[in-house]
Design a protein around this motif. Structure first.
Motif, short mmCIF file in Angstrom:
data_model
loop_
_atom_site.label_atom_id
_atom_site.label_comp_id
_atom_site.label_asym_id
_atom_site.label_seq_id
_atom_site.Cartn_x
_atom_site.Cartn_y
_atom_site.Cartn_z
N THR A 153 6.78 -7.34 -34.75
CA THR A 153 7.96 -7.32 -35.64
C THR A 153 8.23 -8.85 -35.36
O THR A 153 8.55 -9.49 -34.04
CB THR A 153 9.16 -6.41 -34.86
N VAL A 154 8.86 -9.24 -36.35
CA VAL A 154 9.54 -10.87 -36.42
C VAL A 154 10.62 -10.97 -35.84
O VAL A 154 11.19 -11.85 -35.67
CB VAL A 154 8.99 -11.49 -37.65
N SER B 4 8.45 -5.15 -39.26
CA SER B 4 9.28 -5.78 -38.57
C SER B 4 10.67 -5.06 -38.25
O SER B 4 10.97 -4.88 -37.21
CB SER B 4 9.70 -6.93 -39.21
N ARG C 206 11.33 -2.38 -34.92
CA ARG C 206 12.42 -3.22 -34.27
C ARG C 206 13.33 -2.10 -33.53
O ARG C 206 13.89 -2.10 -32.46
CB ARG C 206 13.70 -4.07 -35.02
#
Length: 403
Positions: free
Chosen positions: A73-74, A117, A121
């Protein structure tokens, strides 16, 4: 033995000679991108509570879990609100552009990044439809899902027409996207931001390098053999992803059906009664009470669900029977969307089922859409009439980034 060898050779030639099921692939692309786009739009006012800094699953808790499971996840690159808003808007944009088929190869990668992402999260938000979307976002990266019903297909057709007139066609957008993606990948890798398992970062780098190789071969190769080889590899990856989607759909229905058989409520025909009386799953209480009040309807819904789910994988060899059960399953998901208030779960499952839709039916749907567009716009009608039909196995003549 000779007949067997010929059959095997024909099968290999079919798998490597073209990207199969272009219309089904386009419907899968449209279905999943529309599902994710509509979900993000509906949850836009609540985005910070679901995936952002205001949620009960805060950034520190997510960091601890991701350090353990290695999920990608960015959103773990920064805990700032501005970064979260940028990622959310990028996910929205990628879904919208993938829906219309603009630069489908690049948008499928961005679509995957957005889905993974946000979902990774906050892993405790979502349902079974989110799990399906999670996996399908990865499979779409390997598919050539923009060959029909996309802006890419229209751009390729216009480029071929321009070349036939002797005009020179230059693509500046593709290389610009590739350069921007390369800059981001290099920056993130050098900064050590990839804290996840190596799978997704390796896939991102492989997709970026493959696009570069495709561009170089298309413009610098002195013979057609390198381009044909790349086409074969792309077709094999596409067809492999298509088979995986089909297998996963069969696995979902088979496991769901066989688990239901083991339940006493499914055995006595009353299982469909209980979800209709849960407040959380009753957006239309009056309609739910009406259906739950009929013992016959409850019995048919309970046994019908089990029969369809267990039988579907065994009907794939019989096209007519498969189409009947496919229509029943899609109808069932539409009913679930209305009665139980699970529209995005139902949309995700319908998009998965679409991989089994017959090509003749999709041709008919495309004709209806073209006529509807013609009624709305006379200019569009003239364009649609001038467009040549799309073949199942187009020639390998288009030069540029693959769709």
């Amino acid at each position: 033995m000779n007949r067997f060898s010929l059959s095997v050779s024909a099968a290999i030639a079919r798998v490597t000679g073209s990207a199969l099921a272009p219309y089904q692939s386009a419907v899968v692309r449209i279905g999943f991108s529309a599902t994710w786009l509509l979900f993000l739009l509906r949850e836009f006012p609540h985005r910070n509570e679901l995936y952002g800094p205001d949620g009960p699953w805060n950034w520190d808790l997510a960091r601890q879990l991701i350090d353990t499971n290695g999920a990608f996840t960015v959103l773990m690159w920064s805990d700032g609100r501005a970064w979260f808003e940028a990622v959310y808007l990028l996910a929205l944009l990628a879904a919208a552009l993938l829906l219309v088929g603009w630069r489908t190869r690049a948008m499928s990668v961005l679509f995957m990044v957005g889905v993974l992402s946000l979902q990774n999260r906050s892993v405790f938000v979502g349902d079974g439809g989110d799990n399906v979307l999670h996996l399908m976002s990865i499979y779409l990266v390997f598919m050539r899902c923009g060959r029909v019903w996309s802006l890419d297909a229209r751009r390729a057709r216009r480029a071929d027409e321009a070349r036939a007139r002797g005009e020179r066609v230059t693509d500046r957008v593709g290389p610009a996207l590739w350069a921007a993606a390369g800059f981001v990948l290099v920056s993130v890798t050098v900064a050590g931001r990839f804290h996840s398992d190596w799978t997704i970062p390796a896939l991102l780098w492989a997709a970026w390098a493959a696009q570069a190789l495709w561009w170089v071969v298309a413009r610098r190769a002195k013979s057609v053999q390198p381009r044909v080889l790349l086409d074969v590899i792309a077709d094999v990856l596409h067809n492999g992803a298509l088979v995986v989607i089909m297998a996963e759909a069969c696995l979902i229905y088979a496991t769901a059906g066989w688990y239901k058989i083991q339940g006493s409520r499914w055995q006595d025909g009353t299982a469909a009664y209980y979800p209709l009386h849960l407040d959380y799953f009753s957006p239309w209480p009056g309609l739910a009470d009406l259906l739950a009040g009929s013992g016959t309807m409850v019995l048919l819904a309970t046994y019908g669900t089990v029969i369809v789910q267990v039988a579907f994988p065994f009907t794939l060899a019989n096209r007519r029977l498969k189409n009947v059960l496919l229509a029943l399953m899609m109808t069932e998901h539409a009913v679930i969307a209305v009665l139980l208030g699970l529209p995005f779960f139902s949309l995700a499952m319908i998009a998965t089922d679409a991989v089994f839709l017959p090509t003749t039916f999709l041709h008919r749907v495309g004709g209806w859409a073209a006529r509807a567009r013609g009624w709305l716009s006379p200019g569009a009608r003239r364009t649609a009439q001038a467009e040549p039909p799309v073949e199942e196995s187009p020639g390998r003549t288009h030069v540029g980034f693959p769709a």
